[in-house]
Scaffold this motif. Sequence first.
Motif, PDB file in Angstrom:
ATOM      1  N   VAL A   1     -22.610  22.373  -7.918  1.00 45.76           N
ATOM      2  CA  VAL A   1     -21.454  22.904  -7.767  1.00 45.76           C
ATOM      3  C   VAL A   1     -20.502  22.093  -8.454  1.00 45.76           C
ATOM      4  O   VAL A   1     -19.745  22.873  -9.208  1.00 45.76           O
ATOM      5  CB  VAL A   1     -21.189  23.300  -6.381  1.00 45.76           C
ATOM      6  N   MET A   2     -20.475  20.899  -7.972  1.00 48.05           N
ATOM      7  CA  MET A   2     -19.259  19.987  -8.829  1.00 48.05           C
ATOM      8  C   MET A   2     -19.743  19.957 -10.152  1.00 48.05           C
ATOM      9  O   MET A   2     -18.660  19.841 -11.033  1.00 48.05           O
ATOM     10  CB  MET A   2     -19.429  18.525  -7.994  1.00 48.05           C
ATOM     11  N   ASN A   3     -20.729  19.660 -10.601  1.00 48.31           N
ATOM     12  CA  ASN A   3     -21.251  19.617 -12.075  1.00 48.31           C
ATOM     13  C   ASN A   3     -20.764  20.677 -12.926  1.00 48.31           C
ATOM     14  O   ASN A   3     -20.389  20.577 -14.020  1.00 48.31           O
ATOM     15  CB  ASN A   3     -22.763  19.311 -12.069  1.00 48.31           C
ATOM     16  N   LEU A   4     -20.900  22.105 -12.287  1.00 43.53           N
ATOM     17  CA  LEU A   4     -20.608  23.295 -12.934  1.00 43.53           C
ATOM     18  C   LEU A   4     -19.115  23.213 -13.080  1.00 43.53           C
ATOM     19  O   LEU A   4     -18.747  23.757 -14.143  1.00 43.53           O
ATOM     20  CB  LEU A   4     -21.165  24.419 -11.779  1.00 43.53           C
ATOM     21  N   MET A   5     -18.594  22.939 -11.908  1.00 46.53           N
ATOM     22  CA  MET A   5     -16.898  22.850 -12.189  1.00 46.53           C
ATOM     23  C   MET A   5     -16.644  22.019 -13.403  1.00 46.53           C
ATOM     24  O   MET A   5     -15.521  22.436 -14.225  1.00 46.53           O
ATOM     25  CB  MET A   5     -16.204  22.307 -10.769  1.00 46.53           C
TER      26      MET A   5
ATOM     27  N   LEU B   1     -23.270  33.396 -18.235  1.00 44.78           N
ATOM     28  CA  LEU B   1     -24.033  33.288 -17.265  1.00 44.78           C
ATOM     29  C   LEU B   1     -24.470  31.818 -16.970  1.00 44.78           C
ATOM     30  O   LEU B   1     -24.279  31.221 -15.840  1.00 44.78           O
ATOM     31  CB  LEU B   1     -25.416  34.156 -17.048  1.00 44.78           C
ATOM     32  N   THR B   2     -24.619  31.114 -17.889  1.00 45.31           N
ATOM     33  CA  THR B   2     -25.113  29.846 -17.785  1.00 45.31           C
ATOM     34  C   THR B   2     -23.969  28.839 -17.243  1.00 45.31           C
ATOM     35  O   THR B   2     -24.324  28.083 -16.411  1.00 45.31           O
ATOM     36  CB  THR B   2     -25.344  29.245 -19.118  1.00 45.31           C
ATOM     37  N   LEU B   3     -22.520  29.216 -17.598  1.00 47.29           N
ATOM     38  CA  LEU B   3     -21.479  28.475 -17.286  1.00 47.29           C
ATOM     39  C   LEU B   3     -20.892  29.164 -16.171  1.00 47.29           C
ATOM     40  O   LEU B   3     -19.656  28.608 -15.682  1.00 47.29           O
ATOM     41  CB  LEU B   3     -20.450  27.997 -18.528  1.00 47.29           C
ATOM     42  N   GLN B   4     -21.199  30.273 -15.951  1.00 48.55           N
ATOM     43  CA  GLN B   4     -20.362  31.224 -14.727  1.00 48.55           C
ATOM     44  C   GLN B   4     -19.003  31.269 -14.987  1.00 48.55           C
ATOM     45  O   GLN B   4     -18.137  30.953 -14.214  1.00 48.55           O
ATOM     46  CB  GLN B   4     -20.817  30.555 -13.244  1.00 48.55           C
TER      47      GLN B   4
ATOM     48  N   LYS C   1     -28.268  32.108 -15.628  1.00 50.08           N
ATOM     49  CA  LYS C   1     -27.757  31.389 -14.506  1.00 50.08           C
ATOM     50  C   LYS C   1     -28.745  30.346 -13.852  1.00 50.08           C
ATOM     51  O   LYS C   1     -29.931  30.759 -13.654  1.00 50.08           O
ATOM     52  CB  LYS C   1     -26.938  32.357 -13.336  1.00 50.08           C
ATOM     53  N   ALA C   2     -28.385  29.265 -13.437  1.00 50.73           N
ATOM     54  CA  ALA C   2     -29.267  28.255 -12.991  1.00 50.73           C
ATOM     55  C   ALA C   2     -30.038  28.674 -11.727  1.00 50.73           C
ATOM     56  O   ALA C   2     -29.321  29.633 -10.976  1.00 50.73           O
ATOM     57  CB  ALA C   2     -28.699  26.826 -12.526  1.00 50.73           C
ATOM     58  N   GLY C   3     -31.164  28.744 -11.643  1.00 52.05           N
ATOM     59  CA  GLY C   3     -32.004  28.988 -10.347  1.00 52.05           C
ATOM     60  C   GLY C   3     -32.416  30.603 -10.526  1.00 52.05           C
ATOM     61  O   GLY C   3     -33.142  30.859  -9.578  1.00 52.05           O
ATOM     62  N   THR C   4     -32.314  31.148 -11.571  1.00 51.80           N
ATOM     63  CA  THR C   4     -32.578  32.603 -11.981  1.00 51.80           C
ATOM     64  C   THR C   4     -33.807  32.626 -13.151  1.00 51.80           C
ATOM     65  O   THR C   4     -33.979  31.830 -13.650  1.00 51.80           O
ATOM     66  CB  THR C   4     -31.662  33.511 -12.239  1.00 51.80           C
TER      67      THR C   4
END
Length: 231
Positions: A89-93, A121-124, A228-231
């Motif tokens: 989550v932090m890395n995505l932020m 979707l990759t960066l949300q 998205k990561a994990g999909t």
Amino acid sequence: MRRKTRRAAAATGVAALVVPLSVALSAGSAAAATCTTSTGPYQKQVEKFLGLKVDGKQSSTDCKAIRAFQTKHLIKPNIGYAGPVTWGVMNLMNKQKAVGKNPNAAGKCPTNKGRIACVNLTLQISWIQDGSKLKYGPVPVRTGRNGAETRTGSKKIYSKVRNHWSTIYKVWMPYTQFFDRGIAFHQVDKSMYAPPGSGGCVNMRKADAQAYWSLLKKGDDVYVYGRKAGT
């Protein structure tokens, strides 16, 4: 091959949520109210993100700060462990912040359709542009979880409902704008980073959902891309 890839991705997502047994045990029976003394695999990265002393060693100060972050973003178990989900989550932020005011730098969202809402979707993140001019955003969003992915491609807003009642989830969905067979932009009252994701819709904070409601109209284009990561 696609089925095998999805199964592998799902397995990876599940593995990322696993906390070592020793950590779970150190949290005690009241895990939700207890700080772990265990040092996580992403301790230094998490310490740096939170502005803590970067020594790679768990402390009571570290744990309280990490736990507060986990609680805010609905990351479980919220025991202050610097694990892969918390760091993810932090890395995505960090990646979202690095985008700045140029979310379409790679030119993946069409610039020849006039006003269009783009969803990466990759960066949300999502934003609204008119041609190549940024009109709003980028803002963080929460898209579909594994098995309920937000579908990619070119779409159009086909219905707007100020306060839609979901018969599936039994909740109100303010500022709903449908663009793909039941998938919509809409407000949710939770963190955009709460795992594992939505049921397919593009979740937004209230202010962002309101802005999208004001700026977009029926027939406007929407373009969804990435993964998205994990999909």
